[in-house]
Scaffold this active site. Structure first.
Site, PDB file in Angstrom:
ATOM      1  N   GLY A  12       1.015  -1.123   0.039  1.00 11.95           N
ATOM      2  CA  GLY A  12       0.012  -0.075  -0.046  1.00 11.95           C
ATOM      3  C   GLY A  12       0.661   1.293   0.061  1.00 11.95           C
ATOM      4  O   GLY A  12       0.574   2.354   0.562  1.00 11.95           O
ATOM      5  N   GLN A  15       0.149   5.483  -1.945  1.00  8.89           N
ATOM      6  CA  GLN A  15      -0.271   6.708  -1.478  1.00  8.89           C
ATOM      7  C   GLN A  15      -0.744   6.751   0.006  1.00  8.89           C
ATOM      8  O   GLN A  15      -0.216   5.603   0.802  1.00  8.89           O
ATOM      9  CB  GLN A  15      -1.956   6.724  -2.338  1.00  8.89           C
ATOM     10  CG  GLN A  15      -2.658   5.939  -1.783  1.00  8.89           C
ATOM     11  CD  GLN A  15      -4.158   6.166  -2.574  1.00  8.89           C
ATOM     12  OE1 GLN A  15      -3.926   6.203  -3.839  1.00  8.89           O
ATOM     13  NE2 GLN A  15      -5.348   6.274  -1.851  1.00  8.89           N
ATOM     14  N   GLY A  16      -1.147   7.782   0.204  1.00  5.84           N
ATOM     15  CA  GLY A  16      -1.710   7.959   1.845  1.00  5.84           C
ATOM     16  C   GLY A  16      -0.677   7.587   2.729  1.00  5.84           C
ATOM     17  O   GLY A  16       0.618   8.186   2.747  1.00  5.84           O
ATOM     18  N   ASN A  91       1.097  -2.480   5.218  1.00  4.45           N
ATOM     19  CA  ASN A  91       0.413  -1.512   5.482  1.00  4.45           C
ATOM     20  C   ASN A  91      -1.023  -1.264   4.774  1.00  4.45           C
ATOM     21  O   ASN A  91      -1.730  -0.629   4.869  1.00  4.45           O
ATOM     22  CB  ASN A  91       1.233  -0.005   5.190  1.00  4.45           C
ATOM     23  CG  ASN A  91       0.439   1.085   5.172  1.00  4.45           C
ATOM     24  OD1 ASN A  91      -0.092   1.608   5.916  1.00  4.45           O
ATOM     25  ND2 ASN A  91       0.313   1.565   3.674  1.00  4.45           N
ATOM     26  N   TYR A 151     -13.968  -3.633   9.815  1.00  4.85           N
ATOM     27  CA  TYR A 151     -12.788  -3.121   9.889  1.00  4.85           C
ATOM     28  C   TYR A 151     -12.006  -3.200  11.124  1.00  4.85           C
ATOM     29  O   TYR A 151     -10.861  -3.377  11.431  1.00  4.85           O
ATOM     30  CB  TYR A 151     -12.799  -1.659   9.240  1.00  4.85           C
ATOM     31  CG  TYR A 151     -11.713  -0.771   9.475  1.00  4.85           C
ATOM     32  CD1 TYR A 151     -11.228  -0.077  10.350  1.00  4.85           C
ATOM     33  CD2 TYR A 151     -10.842  -0.833   8.208  1.00  4.85           C
ATOM     34  CE1 TYR A 151     -10.245   0.741  10.562  1.00  4.85           C
ATOM     35  CE2 TYR A 151      -9.647   0.012   8.195  1.00  4.85           C
ATOM     36  CZ  TYR A 151      -9.490   0.708   9.221  1.00  4.85           C
ATOM     37  OH  TYR A 151      -8.240   1.385   9.437  1.00  4.85           O
ATOM     38  N   LYS A 155      -8.504  -5.129  12.306  1.00  2.54           N
ATOM     39  CA  LYS A 155      -7.439  -4.434  13.078  1.00  2.54           C
ATOM     40  C   LYS A 155      -7.206  -4.987  14.490  1.00  2.54           C
ATOM     41  O   LYS A 155      -5.953  -5.020  14.962  1.00  2.54           O
ATOM     42  CB  LYS A 155      -7.820  -2.927  13.236  1.00  2.54           C
ATOM     43  CG  LYS A 155      -7.826  -2.346  11.852  1.00  2.54           C
ATOM     44  CD  LYS A 155      -6.572  -2.245  10.979  1.00  2.54           C
ATOM     45  CE  LYS A 155      -6.611  -1.583   9.756  1.00  2.54           C
ATOM     46  NZ  LYS A 155      -5.429  -1.846   8.864  1.00  2.54           N
ATOM     47  N   VAL A 184      -6.553   9.743   9.919  1.00  2.00           N
ATOM     48  CA  VAL A 184      -5.398  10.218   9.014  1.00  2.00           C
ATOM     49  C   VAL A 184      -6.141  10.749   7.691  1.00  2.00           C
ATOM     50  O   VAL A 184      -6.838   9.807   7.128  1.00  2.00           O
ATOM     51  CB  VAL A 184      -4.278   9.164   8.888  1.00  2.00           C
ATOM     52  CG1 VAL A 184      -3.445   9.874   8.041  1.00  2.00           C
ATOM     53  CG2 VAL A 184      -3.917   8.601   9.918  1.00  2.00           C
TER      54      VAL A 184
END
Ligand code: NAI
Ligand SMILES: CCC(=O)/C=C/C=C\C[C@@H](O)/C=C/C=C/C=C\[C@@H](O)CCCC(=O)O
Length: 254
Positions: A12, A15-16, A91, A151, A155, A184
């Site tokens: 990942g 980006q971000g 990530n 989600y 995590k 974020v």
């Protein structure tokens, strides 16, 4: 770990948060494999970094983390290109919106698979150099996320899986740490806002403003986890209310 001269993979990474991980690692002298689905963005970032640092230390490989073959290819590409793998940032992640099964595959199953594949090549028991694995969880691994139960579950899973590998430091020379950012402002966050408004009310953005952190601060936390050899089984929080700190769990009596 001294980052200069080491080799990192960031999934990942186009980006971000992952992009800032790549920028920070290259800035600290690492060779970086940017692994992502997004070929154009990944290649553009790669070109930009190599131009900025007048080097060839950034490479892009198109990788779908849900494919074992892609993850294996990415690790083999790192070793073929730079001769070693020292740092893995698992990530890549997605929201559960529209496809919760996919979120479990990307956010949890692929983190497990990437970690296991990296252990095989990093382990000092297999002739490797040891290394550091940083798994990106979320503050949604410590607090439940209304509007994102699956989600948040992925995590929590990443957190529990990662913390259960704390023995690898002694046995294999591999430190495993978790980074838990608060909100974020990235494409993922923007995509999640309607769900948050549904769950937390129309004043969500006003209420949560103080919890929003920059991806650059998250990358600073990741660098700290890599560089500090005392950090193993660390759960780093990156939050608007505290900045960078560590979450302390009750020690297991086992
Ligand atoms: N944005 C936020 O508020 C927070 C994000 N996180 C976590 O940080 C990580 C990065 O998230 P962001 O940078 O915000 O998201 P983002 O959506 O801006 O970037 C995610 C990157 O992962 C890539 N990706 C998605 N699925 C992939 C797959 N199957 N294979 C390879 N690459 C894939 C995307 O192409 C994209 O480049 C995720 O694990 C996310 O859960 C954690 C806390 C807060
Ligand atoms: C729609 C939900 C979904 O599927 C995806 C959400 C994507 C990203 C957001 C998540 O990773 C971030 C959660 C951040 C939470 C931040 C703050 C709260 O946990 C309160 C923190 C309070 C404190 O710091 O003490």
């Amino acid at each position: 770990m001294k980052i200069e001269g080491k080799t990192a993979i960031v999934t990942g990474g186009a980006q971000g948060i992952g992009e800032q991980f790549c920028r920070a690692l290259v800035d600290h002298g690492a060779n970086v494999i940017i692994a992502d689905l997004k070929k154009q963005r990944g290649e553009d970032l790669c070109r930009e970094l190599n131009k900025q640092y007048r080097s060839n230390r950034a490479k892009f490989i198109q990788c779908d983390v849900t494919s074992k073959a892609d993850l294996q290819n990415t690790i083999h590409f790192a070793i073929k290109t730079f001769g070693r793998l020292d740092i893995l940032c698992n990530n890549a992640g997605v929201t559960e919106i529209g496809n919760w099964e996919k979120a479990i595959e990307i956010n949890f199953t692929s983190v497990i698979r990437g970690t296991k594949l990296a252990i095989e090549v990093m382990s000092t028991r297999n002739g490797g150099h040891g290394g550091v694995i940083i798994n990106t969880a979320s503050m949604g691994a410590i607090f439940p996320i209304m509007g994102g139960p699956v989600y948040s579950g992925t995590k929590f899973g990443v957190l529990g899986f990662s913390r259960s590998l704390s023995n690898l430091n002694a046995s294999d020379g591999i430190r495993v740490n978790v980074i838990c950012p608060a909100f974020v402002r990235t494409e993922m966050f923007e995509a999640s806002i309607p769900n948050y408004i549904d769950s937390y009310g129309n004043d969500f953005q006003k209420k949560m403003k103080k919890h929003i952190v920059s991806p650059v601060l998250v990358a600073r936390g990741m660098i700290q986890l890599v560089e500090d050899d005392t950090k193993n089984d660390a759960v780093m929080r990156v939050t608007g209310v505290r900045g960078i700190d560590y979450y302390k769990f009750q020690e297991s009596k086992l």
